[in-house]
Write a protein that holds these residues in place. Structure first.
Motif, PDB file in Angstrom:
ATOM      1  N   GLY A   1     -62.120 -20.067  46.434  1.00  0.00           N
ATOM      2  CA  GLY A   1     -61.162 -21.054  46.943  1.00  0.00           C
ATOM      3  C   GLY A   1     -59.746 -20.878  46.455  1.00  0.00           C
ATOM      4  N   ALA A   2     -59.156 -19.715  46.709  1.00  0.00           N
ATOM      5  CA  ALA A   2     -57.729 -19.548  46.440  1.00  0.00           C
ATOM      6  C   ALA A   2     -56.937 -20.265  47.527  1.00  0.00           C
ATOM      7  CB  ALA A   2     -57.376 -18.066  46.414  1.00  0.00           C
ATOM      8  N   LEU A   3     -55.657 -20.494  47.288  1.00  0.00           N
ATOM      9  CA  LEU A   3     -54.816 -21.124  48.300  1.00  0.00           C
ATOM     10  C   LEU A   3     -54.652 -20.170  49.481  1.00  0.00           C
ATOM     11  CD1 LEU A   3     -51.974 -22.522  46.016  1.00  0.00           C
ATOM     12  CD2 LEU A   3     -53.760 -23.842  47.159  1.00  0.00           C
ATOM     13  N   PRO A   4     -54.517 -20.706  50.711  1.00  0.00           N
ATOM     14  CA  PRO A   4     -54.233 -19.802  51.835  1.00  0.00           C
ATOM     15  C   PRO A   4     -52.893 -19.103  51.601  1.00  0.00           C
ATOM     16  CG  PRO A   4     -53.996 -22.106  52.497  1.00  0.00           C
ATOM     17  CD  PRO A   4     -54.599 -22.115  51.126  1.00  0.00           C
ATOM     18  N   GLY A   5     -52.879 -17.801  51.797  1.00  0.00           N
ATOM     19  CA  GLY A   5     -51.652 -17.050  51.531  1.00  0.00           C
ATOM     20  C   GLY A   5     -51.712 -16.285  50.220  1.00  0.00           C
ATOM     21  N   GLU A   6     -52.648 -16.643  49.326  1.00  0.00           N
ATOM     22  CA  GLU A   6     -52.733 -15.891  48.072  1.00  0.00           C
ATOM     23  C   GLU A   6     -53.242 -14.477  48.322  1.00  0.00           C
ATOM     24  OE1 GLU A   6     -53.428 -17.374  43.933  1.00  0.00           O
ATOM     25  OE2 GLU A   6     -54.253 -19.090  45.023  1.00  0.00           O
ATOM     26  N   ALA A   7     -54.089 -14.319  49.347  1.00  0.00           N
ATOM     27  CA  ALA A   7     -54.558 -12.968  49.691  1.00  0.00           C
ATOM     28  C   ALA A   7     -53.356 -12.092  50.040  1.00  0.00           C
ATOM     29  CB  ALA A   7     -55.522 -13.037  50.865  1.00  0.00           C
TER      30      ALA A   7
ATOM     31  N   TYR B   1     -43.763 -11.733  38.350  1.00  0.00           N
ATOM     32  CA  TYR B   1     -44.224 -12.228  37.048  1.00  0.00           C
ATOM     33  C   TYR B   1     -43.547 -13.506  36.597  1.00  0.00           C
ATOM     34  CZ  TYR B   1     -46.400  -7.681  36.604  1.00  0.00           C
ATOM     35  OH  TYR B   1     -47.174  -6.581  36.815  1.00  0.00           O
ATOM     36  N   LEU B   2     -42.304 -13.756  37.046  1.00  0.00           N
ATOM     37  CA  LEU B   2     -41.529 -14.829  36.419  1.00  0.00           C
ATOM     38  C   LEU B   2     -41.374 -16.079  37.279  1.00  0.00           C
ATOM     39  CD1 LEU B   2     -38.671 -12.756  34.747  1.00  0.00           C
ATOM     40  CD2 LEU B   2     -40.876 -13.433  33.809  1.00  0.00           C
ATOM     41  N   THR B   3     -41.346 -15.916  38.597  1.00  0.00           N
ATOM     42  CA  THR B   3     -40.977 -17.055  39.430  1.00  0.00           C
ATOM     43  C   THR B   3     -42.214 -17.798  39.924  1.00  0.00           C
ATOM     44  OG1 THR B   3     -40.892 -15.539  41.288  1.00  0.00           O
ATOM     45  CG2 THR B   3     -38.805 -16.080  40.239  1.00  0.00           C
ATOM     46  N   GLY B   4     -43.106 -18.153  39.008  1.00  0.00           N
ATOM     47  CA  GLY B   4     -44.349 -18.806  39.398  1.00  0.00           C
ATOM     48  C   GLY B   4     -44.343 -20.282  39.108  1.00  0.00           C
ATOM     49  N   GLY B   5     -45.398 -20.932  39.564  1.00  0.00           N
ATOM     50  CA  GLY B   5     -45.610 -22.314  39.187  1.00  0.00           C
ATOM     51  C   GLY B   5     -46.727 -22.353  38.152  1.00  0.00           C
ATOM     52  N   ALA B   6     -47.311 -23.507  37.996  1.00  0.00           N
ATOM     53  CA  ALA B   6     -48.444 -23.610  37.078  1.00  0.00           C
ATOM     54  C   ALA B   6     -49.643 -22.929  37.714  1.00  0.00           C
ATOM     55  CB  ALA B   6     -48.745 -25.078  36.816  1.00  0.00           C
ATOM     56  N   PRO B   7     -50.405 -22.127  36.936  1.00  0.00           N
ATOM     57  CA  PRO B   7     -51.601 -21.513  37.515  1.00  0.00           C
ATOM     58  C   PRO B   7     -52.590 -22.596  37.928  1.00  0.00           C
ATOM     59  CG  PRO B   7     -51.369 -20.990  35.166  1.00  0.00           C
ATOM     60  CD  PRO B   7     -50.181 -21.793  35.539  1.00  0.00           C
TER      61      PRO B   7
ATOM     62  N   LEU C   1     -41.764 -17.313  52.202  1.00  0.00           N
ATOM     63  CA  LEU C   1     -41.275 -18.464  52.973  1.00  0.00           C
ATOM     64  C   LEU C   1     -42.423 -19.158  53.704  1.00  0.00           C
ATOM     65  CD1 LEU C   1     -37.928 -17.052  54.391  1.00  0.00           C
ATOM     66  CD2 LEU C   1     -38.212 -18.895  52.723  1.00  0.00           C
ATOM     67  N   TYR C   2     -43.403 -18.364  54.177  1.00  0.00           N
ATOM     68  CA  TYR C   2     -44.560 -18.975  54.833  1.00  0.00           C
ATOM     69  C   TYR C   2     -45.409 -19.765  53.838  1.00  0.00           C
ATOM     70  CZ  TYR C   2     -43.977 -15.741  58.848  1.00  0.00           C
ATOM     71  OH  TYR C   2     -43.508 -15.048  59.926  1.00  0.00           O
ATOM     72  N   TRP C   3     -45.633 -19.159  52.656  1.00  0.00           N
ATOM     73  CA  TRP C   3     -46.622 -19.687  51.707  1.00  0.00           C
ATOM     74  C   TRP C   3     -46.016 -19.901  50.324  1.00  0.00           C
ATOM     75  CZ3 TRP C   3     -50.668 -20.690  54.654  1.00  0.00           C
ATOM     76  CH2 TRP C   3     -50.987 -19.826  55.724  1.00  0.00           C
ATOM     77  N   PRO C   4     -45.061 -20.829  50.179  1.00  0.00           N
ATOM     78  CA  PRO C   4     -44.401 -20.970  48.881  1.00  0.00           C
ATOM     79  C   PRO C   4     -45.382 -21.340  47.752  1.00  0.00           C
ATOM     80  CG  PRO C   4     -43.719 -22.702  50.415  1.00  0.00           C
ATOM     81  CD  PRO C   4     -44.495 -21.713  51.203  1.00  0.00           C
ATOM     82  N   ALA C   5     -46.305 -22.247  48.036  1.00  0.00           N
ATOM     83  CA  ALA C   5     -47.211 -22.697  46.971  1.00  0.00           C
ATOM     84  C   ALA C   5     -48.142 -21.569  46.545  1.00  0.00           C
ATOM     85  CB  ALA C   5     -48.014 -23.903  47.458  1.00  0.00           C
ATOM     86  N   ALA C   6     -48.676 -20.831  47.534  1.00  0.00           N
ATOM     87  CA  ALA C   6     -49.611 -19.754  47.204  1.00  0.00           C
ATOM     88  C   ALA C   6     -48.909 -18.665  46.396  1.00  0.00           C
ATOM     89  CB  ALA C   6     -50.187 -19.158  48.489  1.00  0.00           C
ATOM     90  N   PHE C   7     -47.662 -18.359  46.755  1.00  0.00           N
ATOM     91  CA  PHE C   7     -46.953 -17.313  46.019  1.00  0.00           C
ATOM     92  C   PHE C   7     -46.648 -17.779  44.601  1.00  0.00           C
ATOM     93  CE2 PHE C   7     -45.401 -13.507  48.446  1.00  0.00           C
ATOM     94  CZ  PHE C   7     -46.326 -13.634  49.462  1.00  0.00           C
ATOM     95  N   ALA C   8     -46.253 -19.051  44.444  1.00  0.00           N
ATOM     96  CA  ALA C   8     -45.991 -19.569  43.100  1.00  0.00           C
ATOM     97  C   ALA C   8     -47.268 -19.507  42.265  1.00  0.00           C
ATOM     98  CB  ALA C   8     -45.463 -20.994  43.186  1.00  0.00           C
ATOM     99  N   SER C   9     -48.369 -19.874  42.881  1.00  0.00           N
ATOM    100  CA  SER C   9     -49.635 -19.843  42.157  1.00  0.00           C
ATOM    101  C   SER C   9     -50.002 -18.409  41.774  1.00  0.00           C
ATOM    102  CB  SER C   9     -50.726 -20.476  43.024  1.00  0.00           C
ATOM    103  OG  SER C   9     -51.986 -20.030  42.632  1.00  0.00           O
TER     104      SER C   9
END
Ligand SMILES: [Cu+2]
Lengths: 210, 543
Positions: free
Chosen positions: A134-140, A203-209, A45-53
Motif C-alpha cells: 500500500g504505497a501512495l499512488p505515484g510512488e511507483a 534525498y532532501l525535499t521530502g516529507g515525513a516518511p 506535479l502530478y503526485w506531490p504527496a507520493a514524491f515527498a513520501s
C-alpha cells in the motif's frame, strides 16, 4: 613531445579546439539528463504527496555522504590538474588517483543503497513488497525514476572514473599533457554537477516518511 | 577568378592510395564525406523501395499485395530508413563533411579520427536497425508511441538500439563540425564572410548536439518499457504517455530542421552560383538560419494538439511554429530576390532549386495550416499531414539533395554529368512528386487516416493517381543513378570550376588534392562576389 596534428597550425589551436569540443559535448550530456529532470518535474506535479513520501523514505545520510565524496573528488582532480600544469607530475598522479578511489567509494555507497532498496522491496516498475503493502499512488513512478536517473548517473561515474584511471596511469608514465587531463577533469565536473541536482531532488525535499 | 592552384594529374584525394584499406582507414574528410554519400544514397533506395511497395498495396482497397501486419512493418521500415539512415545524415554528414573544410579554407575537420569513428558508428547503427527491421520487423511506425511500442509482440528493441547508435553518430559529427567552424577557419575569414552553407551546417550541428540526446533517452526508456515493463509511461503506475510524446517531439520536431536547414544551405549556394549574383541579403539568411535553429526547439507541441493539451499551450505552440515559418519565408523571399535580374543559367541544379522553392512554399503553407489548432483537429493523423511533411522532406530535402549532387558532382568526382539527362530527370522528379503527393492532400481532407492499408472504394481514384506518381518518381531517381554512374567513367572531364562559381570550395582543384589547398587558400574575394566576372560561355542568360 609537444607534437600537434598536421591539420592544425599550432598545438595551442588544437588544444583550444579540443577544450571547446568538450564543452559542446557536455552540453549534449546535460540535455540527456534534462529529459529525466523533465519527467521528474511533470510527475512531481502530478503526485506531490507520493514524491515527498518517496524522498522522505530515501536515505538522506547515504545521499549526503556521496555528495561530499563527489565534491571532494572534483577538488582533487582540479588540484591534480594544477599540479600537472606546474610540472609536478608525481603530485598530480597522487591527486588524480585519489579522485578515482573516491569515485570507487561513491559507487560502493550507491550499490549499498541499492541493496537496501532491494531488501525493502523497492524495485523499478512498481514491483516489490513496498508497493504491495500500500504505497501512495505515484510512488511507483517516483522510485522507477529514482532507479533510472541514479543508474544513468552511476554509469557516468563509472565512465568518468575509467577515463581518469587511464589518465592517472599516463601521468605516471609521463605521456599525458595537462590539456588532456583538463578534458577528463571537465567531464568529471559535469558528473559531479549533475549529482548536485540529484541530491536535493531525491534525498532532501521530502516529507515525513509514511 | 584567379586560379590559385596548379593541377597535378592524379594527385587528387581520389588518387594516391586506392586500396579498400586506404579508404576504410582514411582520415580525409572528403573520403569520409563520399562514403557517407554512397551509404546514405543506398538507403534512399532501400527506403524508396519500401515506399513503392506501400503505394502498390494502396492501389486497390483491402489486401492487394501484403497483409496488414506486413504493411505495418513496411511503413515502419520506410520511416526509420528514410529519417535516420538517409535524411538526417545525407546532407550534413555527406556534403557537410566534404565541403565544410573547403568552405572555410581548412585542411580538414577539427577531429579527423572522430570523423571516421562517426562513419563507423553510423554503419553499426544501420546494421543493427536493419537487422531489427528485417528479422523482427517493428510495427510501431517510426514514432514508437507508447503504450503500443511497450506492448507490441514485434521486436522493437533492436530497432531502438540501432537508432540509439545512429544518434551517437549524429552527436559526434555535430560536436566535430561546431568545433571546426569555431577553430579551423582560415586566417582572416570572419563569421559574416562564411558561405551560407557553412552557417546552415553550423545551425544543424547545434540541433544535432542538443536534441539528439533527448531522443537517445526516450529510446532507452521505451526499451526498458518493452523489455522489463518498468511502466514509466504507464498511468496505472503514475506515469503519463503524453510525456513520452513531449520528449519524443522535443527531438523529432527539431530533427525536421536537421533535414531542412542543410537543404536551405544548398539552395543558398546554388541560387547565387546560377544567377551569378550575391544573395539579396546575406544577413537576412544568416539571421533566419539562427532564428530557425532557436525557435525550432520551441515548436514541438504542435504534434500533440489532439493528445490532451490546454488551449493556451496549444495556441502558444501554434504561434511559435508560425515564427519558424516567418524565418523560412524570409529565406524564400531572399532566394527569389536573388534570382530577380540575375544572369540565370537554367541547368539541372537550378531546376532543382526552382522545384524546391515551389514545393517548400507549398509544404510550408500547409504546415502553417496544420499548426492552426482548429484546422489540425480535422486533419490530424490523416493523409493531409502525410502529404504536408512529404512536401517538406521529399519536396524540400530530397530536391535540395539532388541539386547538391548535380552542383558538386564535378567537385567530388572531377567529371561532368550529361546536362540533358539532368534537366529531363529534374523535370520528371518534379512532375512525379506532385502527382504522388497532391492527391494525398485531397485524400486527407476526405478523411483518409494515415497508416491504414484499407480504404473505401470512393477514394480509390486518388490512390491510383498517387501510386502512378510514385512510379514516375522511382523511374526518375533510378535514371539519375544510372547516368551519374555512367558519368563516373564516361562523363567529360571537368575543369576546376565548370560553373564559374565564386564559392570558396571551387578555389582549388576538382577533385581537390588530399590537403585541400596547395598553399594558403585565396579567400580575399567574397564567396558570392561576381562583380566584373564574365558569365560562363554558352547560352547563359534568359531572353
Ligand atoms: Cu513538428
Amino acid at each position: 613531445m609537444a607534437e600537434h596534428a598536421a591539420h592544425f597550425e599550432s598545438l595551442a589551436r588544437q588544444q583550444t579546439a579540443a577544450r571547446f569540443a568538450m564543452w559542446v559535448f557536455l552540453a549534449s550530456e546535460l540535455l540527456l539528463f534534462a529529459g529525466l529532470f523533465f519527467l521528474y518535474m511533470c510527475y512531481r506535479l502530478y503526485w506531490p504527496a507520493a514524491f515527498a513520501s518517496g524522498v522522505g523514505h530515501n536515505h538522506a545520510l547515504l545521499g549526503t555522504v556521496n555528495t561530499i565524496v563527489l565534491i571532494t573528488a572534483s577538488i582533487t582532480v582540479a588540484m591534480g590538474l594544477r599540479k600537472l600544469q606546474h610540472g609536478a607530475p608525481r603530485a598530480a598522479f597522487r591527486l588524480v588517483a585519489t579522485t578515482v578511489l573516491l569515485a570507487g567509494l561513491f559507487l560502493v555507497v550507491k550499490l549499498t543503497e541499492y541493496g537496501v532498496h532491494i531488501d525493502e522491496g523497492i524495485l523499478p516498475g512498481g514491483r516489490g513488497r513496498y508497493f504491495a503493502e500500500g504505497a501512495l499512488p505515484g510512488e511507483a513512478a517516483f522510485f522507477t525514476l529514482y532507479w533510472l536517473t541514479t543508474g544513468l548517473h552511476a554509469i557516468h561515474v563509472t565512465v568518468g572514473a575509467g577515463v581518469l584511471l587511464v589518465m592517472a596511469w599516463r601521468i605516471r608514465r609521463g605521456t599525458l599533457r595537462a590539456a588532456q587531463l583538463e578534458l577528463g577533469a571537465l567531464y568529471w565536473h559535469l558528473v559531479d554537477a549533475i549529482w548536485i541536482f540529484l541530491w536535493p531532488l531525491y534525498y532532501l525535499t521530502g516529507g515525513a516518511p509514511k | 577568378m584567379t586560379p590559385t592552384t596548379e593541377r597535378h594529374a592524379g594527385e587528387s584525394y581520389l588518387g594516391g592510395e586506392r586500396t579498400l584499406r586506404s579508404w576504410l582507414t582514411t582520415r580525409d574528410h572528403k573520403r569520409i564525406g563520399l562514403m557517407f554519400l554512397i551509404a546514405t544514397s543506398l538507403f534512399l533506395f532501400v527506403g524508396g523501395l519500401f515506399a513503392l511497395l506501400l503505394r502498390l498495396e494502396l492501389l486497390a482497397p483491402r489486401e492487394t499485395l501484403m497483409g496488414p501486419m506486413t504493411y505495418n512493418r513496411m511503413f515502419t521500415a520506410h520511416g526509420v530508413v528514410m529519417v535516420w539512415l538517409f535524411m538526417i545524415p545525407a546532407i550534413p554528414s555527406g556534403f557537410g563533411n566534404f565541403l565544410l573544410p573547403l568552405m572555410i579554407g581548412a585542411n580538414d575537420v577539427a577531429f579527423p579520427r572522430l570523423n571516421l569513428a562517426s562513419f563507423y558508428i553510423y554503419v553499426a547503427g544501420a546494421v543493427v536497425a536493419l537487422f531489427g527491421l528485417f528479422m523482427g520487423g517493428a510495427d510501431t511506425g517510426w514514432t514508437f508511441y507508447v503504450p503500443y511500442s511497450a506492448q507490441t509482440a514485434t521486436a522493437v528493441v533492436p530497432v531502438l538500439i540501432g537508432v540509439f547508435i545512429l544518434g551517437w553518430s549524429s552527436i559526434v559529427t555535430g560536436v566535430n563540425f561546431i568545433a571546426t567552424v569555431h577553430t579551423m577557419r582560415a586566417k582572416g575569414l570572419q563569421w559574416m564572410q562564411m558561405p551560407l552553407f557553412v552557417w546552415a551546417i553550423y545551425g544543424t550541428s547545434v540541433i544535432q548536439v542538443l536534441a539528439t540526446p533527448v531522443l537517445g533517452l526516450v529510446l532507452l526508456l521505451i526499451g526498458m518499457e518493452h523489455l522489463f515493463d518498468w511502466g514509466i509511461f504507464d498511468p496505472r503506475r503514475g506515469g503519463d504517455p503524453v510525456i513520452f510524446q513531449h520528449l519524443f517531439w522535443f527531438y523529432s520536431h527539431p530533427a525536421v530542421y536537421i533535414m531542412v536547414l542543410p537543404a536551405m544551405g544548398v539552395i543558398s549556394e546554388v541560387v547565387c552560383a546560377f544567377s551569378r549574383k550575391n544573395p539579396l541579403s546575406y544577413q537576412a539568411i544568416v539571421i533566419a538560419t539562427v532564428g530557425i535553429t532557436f525557435f525550432g526547439f520551441l515548436a514541438w507541441g504542435h504534434h500533440m494538439f489532439t493528445a490532451g493539451m490546454s488551449t493556451f499551450a496549444a495556441g502558444s505552440f501554434g504561434i511559435l511554429s508560425m515564427v519558424v515559418a516567418i524565418f523560412s519565408a524570409i529565406k524564400v523571399f531572399t532566394w527569389t530576390g536573388t534570382l530577380y535580374q540575375g544572369s540565370i543559367s537554367l541547368k539541372a541544379p537550378l531546376l532543382y532549386v526552382l522545384a524546391f522553392l515551389f514545393l517548400f512554399v507549398f509544404g510550408g503553407m500547409t504546415g502553417v495550416a496544420v499548426a492552426t489548432m482548429s484546422l489540425d483537429v480535422h486533419w490530424h493523423d490523416t493523409y493531409f499531414v502525410v502529404a504536408h511533411f512529404h512536401f517538406i522532406m521529399v519536396g524540400g530535402t530530397l530536391t535540395a539533395f539532388l541539386a547538391a549532387v548535380h552542383y558538386w558532382f564535378p567537385k567530388v568526382t572531377g567529371r561532368n554529368y550529361p546536362e540533358t539527362w539532368g534537366v529531363a530527370m529534374a523535370v520528371l522528379v518534379f512532375i512525379g512528386f506532385n502527382v504522388t503527393f497532391v492527391p494525398q492532400f485531397l485524400l486527407g481532407n476526405l478523411g483518409m487516416p494515415r497508416r491504414y492499408y484499407d480504404y473505401p472504394e470512393s477514394m480509390q481514384w486518388l490512390h491510383v493517381i498517387s501510386t502512378g506518381g510514385s512510379w514516375l518518381l522511382g523511374i526518375a531517381l533510378l535514371t539519375t543513378v544510372l547516368y551519374l554512374a555512367w558519368s563516373l567513367r564516361h562523363g567529360a572531364v571537368a575543369t576546376d570550376n565548370p560553373w564559374h562559381s565564386a564559392g570558396f570550395e571551387w578555389r582549388t582543384a576538382s577533385p581537390p588534392p588530399p590537403y585541400n589547398f596547395p598553399g594558403s587558400p585565396a579567400l580575399h574575394r567574397g564567396a558570392y562576389d561576381y562583380t566584373g566576372q564574365e558569365p560562363p560561355e554558352g547560352p547563359a542568360a534568359l531572353p
